[in-house]
Design a protein around this motif. Structure first.
Motif, PDB file in Angstrom:
ATOM      1  N   ILE A   1       0.855  -1.185   0.000  1.00  0.00           N
ATOM      2  CA  ILE A   1       0.000   0.000   0.000  1.00  0.00           C
ATOM      3  C   ILE A   1       0.893   1.239   0.000  1.00  0.00           C
ATOM      4  O   ILE A   1       1.870   1.306   0.746  1.00  0.00           O
ATOM      5  N   GLY A   2       0.560   2.214  -0.840  1.00  0.00           N
ATOM      6  CA  GLY A   2       1.291   3.474  -0.877  1.00  0.00           C
ATOM      7  C   GLY A   2       0.376   4.632  -0.555  1.00  0.00           C
ATOM      8  O   GLY A   2      -0.749   4.702  -1.074  1.00  0.00           O
ATOM      9  N   ILE A   3       0.823   5.526   0.314  1.00  0.00           N
ATOM     10  CA  ILE A   3       0.022   6.703   0.654  1.00  0.00           C
ATOM     11  C   ILE A   3       0.954   7.895   0.888  1.00  0.00           C
ATOM     12  O   ILE A   3       1.914   7.808   1.662  1.00  0.00           O
ATOM     13  N   ARG A   4       0.700   8.995   0.165  1.00  0.00           N
ATOM     14  CA  ARG A   4       1.523  10.193   0.313  1.00  0.00           C
ATOM     15  C   ARG A   4       1.264  10.860   1.671  1.00  0.00           C
ATOM     16  O   ARG A   4       0.126  10.875   2.149  1.00  0.00           O
ATOM     17  N   PRO A   5       2.309  11.430   2.294  1.00  0.00           N
ATOM     18  CA  PRO A   5       2.140  12.066   3.610  1.00  0.00           C
ATOM     19  C   PRO A   5       1.096  13.172   3.621  1.00  0.00           C
ATOM     20  O   PRO A   5       0.401  13.361   4.621  1.00  0.00           O
ATOM     21  N   GLU A   6       0.976  13.911   2.519  1.00  0.00           N
ATOM     22  CA  GLU A   6       0.003  15.005   2.481  1.00  0.00           C
ATOM     23  C   GLU A   6      -1.432  14.513   2.346  1.00  0.00           C
ATOM     24  O   GLU A   6      -2.388  15.286   2.531  1.00  0.00           O
ATOM     25  N   ASP A   7      -1.599  13.224   2.019  1.00  0.00           N
ATOM     26  CA  ASP A   7      -2.941  12.663   1.875  1.00  0.00           C
ATOM     27  C   ASP A   7      -3.458  12.020   3.160  1.00  0.00           C
ATOM     28  O   ASP A   7      -4.572  11.479   3.182  1.00  0.00           O
ATOM     29  N   ILE A   8      -2.654  12.037   4.200  1.00  0.00           N
ATOM     30  CA  ILE A   8      -3.103  11.548   5.513  1.00  0.00           C
ATOM     31  C   ILE A   8      -3.526  12.765   6.333  1.00  0.00           C
ATOM     32  O   ILE A   8      -2.726  13.655   6.608  1.00  0.00           O
ATOM     33  N   LYS A   9      -4.814  12.823   6.677  1.00  0.00           N
ATOM     34  CA  LYS A   9      -5.360  14.007   7.325  1.00  0.00           C
ATOM     35  C   LYS A   9      -5.417  13.837   8.845  1.00  0.00           C
ATOM     36  O   LYS A   9      -5.811  12.782   9.352  1.00  0.00           O
ATOM     37  N   ILE A  10      -5.006  14.879   9.546  1.00  0.00           N
ATOM     38  CA  ILE A  10      -5.155  14.928  11.001  1.00  0.00           C
ATOM     39  C   ILE A  10      -6.532  15.522  11.293  1.00  0.00           C
ATOM     40  O   ILE A  10      -6.854  16.623  10.837  1.00  0.00           O
ATOM     41  N   VAL A  11      -7.369  14.771  12.013  1.00  0.00           N
ATOM     42  CA  VAL A  11      -8.755  15.183  12.222  1.00  0.00           C
ATOM     43  C   VAL A  11      -9.102  15.206  13.712  1.00  0.00           C
ATOM     44  O   VAL A  11      -8.457  14.553  14.526  1.00  0.00           O
ATOM     45  N   LYS A  12     -10.137  15.972  14.019  1.00  0.00           N
ATOM     46  CA  LYS A  12     -10.666  15.995  15.391  1.00  0.00           C
ATOM     47  C   LYS A  12     -11.848  15.040  15.446  1.00  0.00           C
ATOM     48  O   LYS A  12     -13.009  15.434  15.366  1.00  0.00           O
ATOM     49  N   ASN A  13     -11.508  13.766  15.522  1.00  0.00           N
ATOM     50  CA  ASN A  13     -12.547  12.735  15.467  1.00  0.00           C
ATOM     51  C   ASN A  13     -12.091  11.535  16.270  1.00  0.00           C
ATOM     52  O   ASN A  13     -11.166  10.830  15.876  1.00  0.00           O
ATOM     53  N   ASN A  14     -12.744  11.293  17.378  1.00  0.00           N
ATOM     54  CA  ASN A  14     -12.323  10.203  18.265  1.00  0.00           C
ATOM     55  C   ASN A  14     -12.557   8.819  17.674  1.00  0.00           C
ATOM     56  O   ASN A  14     -12.005   7.829  18.148  1.00  0.00           O
ATOM     57  N   SER A  15     -13.407   8.753  16.613  1.00  0.00           N
ATOM     58  CA  SER A  15     -13.660   7.451  15.996  1.00  0.00           C
ATOM     59  C   SER A  15     -12.575   7.051  15.001  1.00  0.00           C
ATOM     60  O   SER A  15     -12.503   5.901  14.572  1.00  0.00           O
ATOM     61  N   SER A  16     -11.719   7.997  14.613  1.00  0.00           N
ATOM     62  CA  SER A  16     -10.612   7.685  13.709  1.00  0.00           C
ATOM     63  C   SER A  16      -9.465   7.066  14.498  1.00  0.00           C
ATOM     64  O   SER A  16      -9.335   7.302  15.704  1.00  0.00           O
ATOM     65  N   PRO A  17      -8.612   6.267  13.832  1.00  0.00           N
ATOM     66  CA  PRO A  17      -7.484   5.646  14.527  1.00  0.00           C
ATOM     67  C   PRO A  17      -6.599   6.692  15.213  1.00  0.00           C
ATOM     68  O   PRO A  17      -6.289   7.728  14.629  1.00  0.00           O
ATOM     69  N   LEU A  18      -6.227   6.408  16.435  1.00  0.00           N
ATOM     70  CA  LEU A  18      -5.409   7.324  17.220  1.00  0.00           C
ATOM     71  C   LEU A  18      -3.953   6.911  17.128  1.00  0.00           C
ATOM     72  O   LEU A  18      -3.614   5.741  17.269  1.00  0.00           O
ATOM     73  N   GLY A  19      -3.089   7.887  16.847  1.00  0.00           N
ATOM     74  CA  GLY A  19      -1.678   7.589  16.713  1.00  0.00           C
ATOM     75  C   GLY A  19      -0.826   8.387  17.673  1.00  0.00           C
ATOM     76  O   GLY A  19      -1.217   9.476  18.123  1.00  0.00           O
ATOM     77  N   ARG A  20       0.347   7.858  17.979  1.00  0.00           N
ATOM     78  CA  ARG A  20       1.295   8.522  18.888  1.00  0.00           C
ATOM     79  C   ARG A  20       2.363   9.229  18.069  1.00  0.00           C
ATOM     80  O   ARG A  20       3.012   8.622  17.208  1.00  0.00           O
ATOM     81  N   VAL A  21       2.550  10.524  18.308  1.00  0.00           N
ATOM     82  CA  VAL A  21       3.546  11.311  17.579  1.00  0.00           C
ATOM     83  C   VAL A  21       4.929  10.986  18.127  1.00  0.00           C
ATOM     84  O   VAL A  21       5.250  11.278  19.273  1.00  0.00           O
ATOM     85  N   LYS A  22       5.762  10.368  17.274  1.00  0.00           N
ATOM     86  CA  LYS A  22       7.114   9.980  17.677  1.00  0.00           C
ATOM     87  C   LYS A  22       8.144  11.062  17.343  1.00  0.00           C
ATOM     88  O   LYS A  22       9.139  11.217  18.040  1.00  0.00           O
ATOM     89  N   GLU A  23       7.907  11.779  16.227  1.00  0.00           N
ATOM     90  CA  GLU A  23       8.832  12.837  15.809  1.00  0.00           C
ATOM     91  C   GLU A  23       8.022  13.987  15.238  1.00  0.00           C
ATOM     92  O   GLU A  23       6.958  13.790  14.650  1.00  0.00           O
ATOM     93  N   LEU A  24       8.565  15.207  15.382  1.00  0.00           N
ATOM     94  CA  LEU A  24       7.944  16.388  14.809  1.00  0.00           C
ATOM     95  C   LEU A  24       9.045  17.368  14.426  1.00  0.00           C
ATOM     96  O   LEU A  24       9.860  17.742  15.262  1.00  0.00           O
ATOM     97  N   ARG A  25       9.075  17.766  13.161  1.00  0.00           N
ATOM     98  CA  ARG A  25      10.076  18.758  12.755  1.00  0.00           C
ATOM     99  C   ARG A  25       9.535  19.640  11.640  1.00  0.00           C
ATOM    100  O   ARG A  25       8.675  19.222  10.855  1.00  0.00           O
TER     101      ARG A  25
ATOM    102  N   VAL B   1      -2.668  11.969  17.897  1.00  0.00           N
ATOM    103  CA  VAL B   1      -3.488  12.560  16.836  1.00  0.00           C
ATOM    104  C   VAL B   1      -4.376  11.483  16.218  1.00  0.00           C
ATOM    105  O   VAL B   1      -4.015  10.301  16.177  1.00  0.00           O
ATOM    106  N   SER B   2      -5.540  11.905  15.750  1.00  0.00           N
ATOM    107  CA  SER B   2      -6.424  11.014  15.007  1.00  0.00           C
ATOM    108  C   SER B   2      -6.190  11.235  13.515  1.00  0.00           C
ATOM    109  O   SER B   2      -6.070  12.381  13.058  1.00  0.00           O
ATOM    110  N   LEU B   3      -6.110  10.150  12.761  1.00  0.00           N
ATOM    111  CA  LEU B   3      -5.793  10.225  11.341  1.00  0.00           C
ATOM    112  C   LEU B   3      -6.934   9.671  10.490  1.00  0.00           C
ATOM    113  O   LEU B   3      -7.623   8.740  10.886  1.00  0.00           O
ATOM    114  N   ARG B   4      -7.085  10.256   9.301  1.00  0.00           N
ATOM    115  CA  ARG B   4      -8.076   9.767   8.349  1.00  0.00           C
ATOM    116  C   ARG B   4      -7.425   9.636   6.978  1.00  0.00           C
ATOM    117  O   ARG B   4      -6.683  10.513   6.542  1.00  0.00           O
TER     118      ARG B   4
END
Length: 345
Positions: A265-289, A319-322
């Motif tokens: 599966i391929g997905i561009r970073p700009e196509d993964i949206k950070i959303v305010k939605n508790n029903s979306s998968p929750l992820g842990r931010v490991k790095e930020l720059r 963060v929740s991702l869609r």
């Protein structure tokens, strides 16, 4: 269709090294074409063969339907700008730009008039009497471009023309070059994918002496024909998965596919949206720059590391991702493995 250049089945070997392997493509009149590849993929060799500096072992070159494979460089209707600019150090700007027209038969007065026209076009009117060592890198690049334009070729060949310049100057000059060369047929060789994608009418991607993709830059970016092209043209997340029942799944998103069994599966970073939605998968931010106008996050979601781009700074540790199904690419799993398929090892 108005083909001006046809490259047919070109191959070239240097000793044990196969530099080009059965390369074929066409260029339309007025097209701005970029050939992009990693170092040592054969792109500069190809340009030199079109210019007549090198002879192919196999294949033919046609310009406006005429076979020019054996035609010497000075008789070809092309202008070639090498990576090093190759300005004559003992000649002024004016003399450098005059050289080509004089060599092609113009008298001195005509050559001066033509040289002055193109020197003014590239913005160096007040530098006609300067020598190359008195000019900055960007100015030398402009002189080299004026020298190519002064012979008024049917096709302009540019070999990494901006590689010696700093990043900010490259960005500024590549836009200026596009304006100067508007309407002309240009073949530009580079390893700068970002620059190529921002300017190209057509993109040609090479790998190990072969052409692996030809097309519109955005089409190749969003609908690449292979893992290699997808990885080469920009950052992308690759995730191993299995397709069954006509679907493949990434996080909570189901994607329809006609593939069966192991896939990537391929997905561009700009196509993964950070959303305010508790029903979306929750992820842990490991790095930020921060990277040139956007934030790059590395997010762990259900054991999968995903690169995500955001225009806003993310201050939360979770963060929740869609992901939308239409933004997901599905490739057959390569028998050699993902890393070898994208040339990382």
């Amino acid at each position: 269709m108005n083909k001006i250049l046809e490259v047919k089945n070109i191959s070239k070997r240097f000793g044990n090294i196969q530099a080009l392997r059965d390369v074929s493509f066409d260029v339309e009149k007025g097209e701005f074409v970029f050939i992009v590849a990693h170092t040592n993929a054969g792109k500069s060799t190809l340009l030199k063969i079109i210019a007549g500096i090198l002879e192919p072992d196999e294949g033919e070159i046609y310009i406006e339907g005429e076979n020019i494979t054996k035609t010497p460089p000075w008789e070809r209707p092309v202008g070639y700008m090498p990576q090093t600019y190759a300005l004559f150090p003992h000649m002024t700007v004016l003399e450098n730009v005059m050289f080509g027209p004089i060599h092609r038969g113009l008298d001195r007065e005509e050559a001066i008039e033509k040289a002055q026209k193109y020197i003014e076009l590239v913005g160096l009117k007040d530098w006609e009497k300067a020598y190359p060592h008195e000019l900055s890198g960007g100015m030398q690049q402009r002189v080299a471009l004026a020298r190519v334009l002064a012979v008024e070729p049917k096709i302009i060949l540019l070999d990494e023309p901006l590689s010696a310049l700093d990043a900010l100057l490259r960005v500024r000059l590549r836009g200026e070059i596009k304006k100067i060369l508007k309407g002309k047929t240009v073949l530009w060789v580079t390893h700068d994918q970002e620059g190529a994608m921002s300017l190209a009418d057509k993109l040609i991607v090479m790998r190990s002496g072969r052409i692996v993709a030809v097309g519109n830059a955005m089409e190749l970016y969003y609908k690449p024909p292979s893992l290699y092209v997808a990885h080469f043209l920009g950052e992308i997340n690759f995730i191993e998965s299995v397709a069954h029942g006509g679907f493949v799944q990434i996080l909570d998103t189901k994607v329809s596919t006609d593939k069966i069994g192991p896939v990537v599966i391929g997905i561009r970073p700009e196509d993964i949206k950070i959303v305010k939605n508790n029903s979306s998968p929750l992820g842990r931010v490991k790095e930020l720059r921060f990277v040139s106008g956007f934030w790059r996050l590395l997010v762990d979601v259900e054991g999968i590391d995903l690169v995500v781009y955001s225009l806003k700074r993310i201050r939360s540790k979770e963060v929740s991702l869609r992901i939308r199904p239409e933004d997901v690419l599905v490739f057959d799993y390569p028998p050699e493995g993902i890393r070898r398929a994208v040339h990382l090892e």
